[in-house]
Design a protein around this motif. Sequence first.
Motif, PDB file in Angstrom:
ATOM      1  N   ALA A 169      38.508  27.112  41.657  1.00  0.00           N
ATOM      2  CA  ALA A 169      38.097  26.843  40.284  1.00  0.00           C
ATOM      3  C   ALA A 169      36.860  25.946  40.268  1.00  0.00           C
ATOM      4  CB  ALA A 169      39.239  26.182  39.523  1.00  0.00           C
ATOM      5  N   GLY A 170      36.226  25.891  39.105  1.00  0.00           N
ATOM      6  CA  GLY A 170      35.111  24.977  38.912  1.00  0.00           C
ATOM      7  C   GLY A 170      33.748  25.570  39.135  1.00  0.00           C
ATOM      8  N   TYR A 171      33.682  26.837  39.553  1.00  0.00           N
ATOM      9  CA  TYR A 171      32.396  27.475  39.844  1.00  0.00           C
ATOM     10  C   TYR A 171      32.261  28.804  39.100  1.00  0.00           C
ATOM     11  CZ  TYR A 171      32.164  23.828  43.326  1.00  0.00           C
ATOM     12  OH  TYR A 171      32.144  22.588  43.940  1.00  0.00           O
ATOM     13  N   GLY A 172      32.929  28.907  37.992  1.00  0.00           N
ATOM     14  CA  GLY A 172      32.821  30.100  37.163  1.00  0.00           C
ATOM     15  C   GLY A 172      33.948  31.076  37.404  1.00  0.00           C
ATOM     16  N   ARG A 173      34.194  31.902  36.384  1.00  0.00           N
ATOM     17  CA  ARG A 173      35.298  32.854  36.427  1.00  0.00           C
ATOM     18  C   ARG A 173      35.124  33.896  37.540  1.00  0.00           C
ATOM     19  NH1 ARG A 173      40.451  32.840  34.206  1.00  0.00           N
ATOM     20  NH2 ARG A 173      41.301  34.838  34.863  1.00  0.00           N
ATOM     21  N   ARG A 174      33.895  34.302  37.811  1.00  0.00           N
ATOM     22  CA  ARG A 174      33.671  35.306  38.845  1.00  0.00           C
ATOM     23  C   ARG A 174      34.124  34.789  40.206  1.00  0.00           C
ATOM     24  NH1 ARG A 174      30.280  37.005  42.827  1.00  0.00           N
ATOM     25  NH2 ARG A 174      29.245  34.975  42.810  1.00  0.00           N
ATOM     26  N   TRP A 175      33.725  33.568  40.563  1.00  0.00           N
ATOM     27  CA  TRP A 175      34.104  32.983  41.852  1.00  0.00           C
ATOM     28  C   TRP A 175      35.626  32.805  41.921  1.00  0.00           C
ATOM     29  CZ3 TRP A 175      31.720  32.727  46.291  1.00  0.00           C
ATOM     30  CH2 TRP A 175      32.161  31.855  47.282  1.00  0.00           C
ATOM     31  N   LEU A 176      36.227  32.417  40.811  1.00  0.00           N
ATOM     32  CA  LEU A 176      37.670  32.212  40.749  1.00  0.00           C
ATOM     33  C   LEU A 176      38.433  33.491  41.043  1.00  0.00           C
ATOM     34  CD1 LEU A 176      39.962  30.158  39.874  1.00  0.00           C
ATOM     35  CD2 LEU A 176      39.717  31.128  37.583  1.00  0.00           C
ATOM     36  N   SER A 177      37.867  34.634  40.703  1.00  0.00           N
ATOM     37  CA  SER A 177      38.570  35.914  40.810  1.00  0.00           C
ATOM     38  C   SER A 177      38.313  36.654  42.118  1.00  0.00           C
ATOM     39  CB  SER A 177      38.159  36.826  39.638  1.00  0.00           C
ATOM     40  OG  SER A 177      38.416  36.195  38.396  1.00  0.00           O
ATOM     41  N   LEU A 178      37.512  36.097  43.005  1.00  0.00           N
ATOM     42  CA  LEU A 178      37.102  36.836  44.194  1.00  0.00           C
ATOM     43  C   LEU A 178      38.136  36.867  45.311  1.00  0.00           C
ATOM     44  CD1 LEU A 178      33.292  35.957  44.585  1.00  0.00           C
ATOM     45  CD2 LEU A 178      34.345  38.070  43.751  1.00  0.00           C
ATOM     46  N   ASP A 179      39.336  36.303  45.065  1.00  0.00           N
ATOM     47  CA  ASP A 179      40.381  36.374  46.091  1.00  0.00           C
ATOM     48  C   ASP A 179      41.661  37.013  45.567  1.00  0.00           C
ATOM     49  OD1 ASP A 179      41.258  34.383  44.391  1.00  0.00           O
ATOM     50  OD2 ASP A 179      42.061  33.125  45.996  1.00  0.00           O
ATOM     51  N   ASP A 180      41.601  37.631  44.392  1.00  0.00           N
ATOM     52  CA  ASP A 180      42.817  38.157  43.780  1.00  0.00           C
ATOM     53  C   ASP A 180      43.375  39.352  44.551  1.00  0.00           C
ATOM     54  OD1 ASP A 180      42.459  36.246  41.860  1.00  0.00           O
ATOM     55  OD2 ASP A 180      41.773  37.624  40.294  1.00  0.00           O
ATOM     56  N   VAL A 181      44.672  39.315  44.826  1.00  0.00           N
ATOM     57  CA  VAL A 181      45.471  40.419  45.378  1.00  0.00           C
ATOM     58  C   VAL A 181      44.815  41.007  46.635  1.00  0.00           C
ATOM     59  CG1 VAL A 181      46.791  42.490  44.803  1.00  0.00           C
ATOM     60  CG2 VAL A 181      46.231  40.860  42.989  1.00  0.00           C
TER      61      VAL A 181
END
Length: 631
Positions: free
Chosen positions: A448-460
Motif C-alpha cells: 500500500a501507499g504507492y497507488g492502487r495499481r501497485w497494490l494490485s500487482l500481487d493479487d491471486v
Amino acid sequence: MTERAADRLTDLLELRRTSLFDIDSEHRLLVGNDDTGSTQLYEVSPDGQWRQLTHLGEPCSGRYLPGERVVVLSADTGGTERAQLSLLRLDTTGSEQRLPTPEPLVHDPAFIHDLLEVQPGRVIYSTNRRNGVDFDVIARDVATGEERVLWDGGGWFNGARVSPDGRWVVLSRMTTLPASSQLLLVDSQDGTSAAITDDEVPGEWANPRWLPDSSALLASSDAEGVQAHRDAEGVQADRDAEGVQAAEGAGVADNGTGFVSLRRFDVAHRTWSMVAGTEGSDVYGWPSPDGNRIAVVSSSDGADSLEVRSPDATVGHPIALPHAGVLTFRTNLIWSPDSSELGMTFSSPVQPPEAYSWRGGESVNRRTTGNPAEATADLIEPRSFRAPAPDGEQIPTFAIIPPNAAGSAVMIIHGGPESATVRSWNPMAAALALAGYTVVLPNVRGSAGYGRRWLSLDDVEKRLDSVADLVALREWLPAIGVDQSRIALYGGSYGGYMVLAGLTFYPDLWAAGVDIVGMSSLVTFLQNTSAYRRVYREREYGRLKEDYDVLQAASPLPIIDRITAPLFVIHGANDPRVPLSEAEQVAAAVRSSGAECELLVYADEGHGLAKRVNQLDAYPQALEFLARHLS
C-alpha cells in the motif's frame, strides 16, 4: 559484536512506547503504555500527571465514555483476538492510587466483541457471536444493558461512526474484492440501511467522519468511477423521502492517480464529491467538532505530513512534526470535544511512539514523557531508493546504511500484504544497523501507499511476482555496498511467507531466513485460519475451491526440500490468523530434509509477540542467529 548488538537491541526493546487512544472534555489523555511489559491504559492529566488504570498482563485499549468518568476497556487473552469489553469507573470517591476494577460490559470468551464507537450512554460494537463467522453491529445502552441490532446482514466491520444528531450510523464493511471495503448507512430511526458505495468496485473506504451538522461525511478512498448506485445483498433501499436511499448514478470524483483521496458524501443529495487529493500521496481528513477546521494528513513514500485546513479544505496551515515519521494511528487523530486540541501518536525510525498534540502554532507539542534523548541519539535514518525490476517496475525501498557497513544485509519484508513499510519505529531494524548490517526495507508489489495499481500487482495468480521482486532487490543491492552472498530474509506474517517463498523458489540466493508467524502453505493456511477471516483472506490470495492449483503453486511447503539456508521460526501458540500448524509443519519438513531450523513457540502469544518478556527472549536469539550466518 554479537553480545554488544544483543545488549543494544535489549535497550531499544525496553524503551517506553506510548499511543493515544482518546481525549476527554477536560483535556485528559487516555493512552496505552508498555512500561509494565504489555500495553496498559493510563490517564495523563493536562499538567502531565500519570495515573495507571489497568494492569491486566494482556495488551489492552480503550475509549472514554463521553460525559462520564468512565473508560470502555477492550482486551483479549493470550493473543486470541477475542476481545471482551468492560467498564472502568474513574470517580474520585476512592483513592486514585488504586486501580479501578473492570466491570464486564460485553463478555463471552468464545467470541469477538470489537469496540467500534462510543457515545453518551452507549457503545457500538461488532460481534461474531451469532454464528462465529459473520459480524453483527450492536448498539448497547451502558446503564440498562438493552441492545439494538444495527446490522445483521453479514460481513466483517472495521469501523462505525454515528452522526452528531444521532440519526445516522455509517459502517465500514470489508468486501470480497482484494483490498476493498464498502460504506453502509443505517437510519437509526427506522432501522433501514443502504449501501452508499458499490461493493463491486475495487477500493478501500477508510476513516469516515461526520461533519458537525450531520449533513455530510468525509471518507478517504482509492476507488474510481461511479459509486453508491448498487444495493448490497440484504440491504434495504428505495425508502421514502425520509429514509436512506442509494443514489442512482451518484458519481465519485477522484484524482485519477490510484492514490487515496479525501471525499465528501452529501446525505440529502446522496452524492459524492472530491475534497482533497494529491498525486503521489494518500490523503485523510478529520473535521473538528465545531466544524471550523479539518486536520489533513498526507502520506507519501512512508512519511506523513500534517495540515490544519479551512472547512472546505482549500486553505491549509502546515504543522511541523518532530522529523520524518508517521502518525502511527493515522485513522485515529483525535480532536478534543471543544475543538481546541488535536491529539495524535507519532513515531519514526529514530523515535518510539509517543503522544503529541496541537493547540495552535507551527508545530505539535509532546504530551507524554519521552525516553532519554541519549537512548536514541545514535540511531540512523533510512534513505529512500527505487530498485529496478526486470519488467521495468521500480520497487520502492528504504535502506538503513550504517557508516561501518561490512557488506552483510538483512531484508525485512512487511506483513499484510495490503500494508507497507513506513518510517516508523522498528527496534530490530535499528539494532541491526547499529551492529553494522545494511537493513533493506522494501515495499514489493502489492504494498500500500504507492497507488492502487501497485497494490494490485500481487493479487491471486500474480503472487510469485512479488517474490521475484526479492531477486530484483538482491541484484540491485551491490549498488549500495552489499555483498550478494551475505543477505538474509526477515519478515512477519505475510512477510514470513515471503521469507519462506524466497528460500524455496530461489534457494541459492540467501544466507539465512527468519520467519515470524508466516504461512508455509497458502492452502493449509486458508483451510485452518479462523473461519471469520477465511473469506477476506481468499479475496487476496485466491479461493480454495476455484484457485486451489494457483495457491498450491505459490506455496513454499510443497518444495520445502529446496531450502538449504538456515531458518529461524517464531510463532505464537494462540495465533488466530496464521495457525501454529504453519510453523510446525515447515520446521518439521526443513529438519527432515537435513537443513538447519530453529523453532520458538510462545504459549501466551497470538499473531506476533505483544509482550516484552517474549520479545526480549525471541529477538536477541534471532539477532544472534543472523550474526552467526552473516559473518
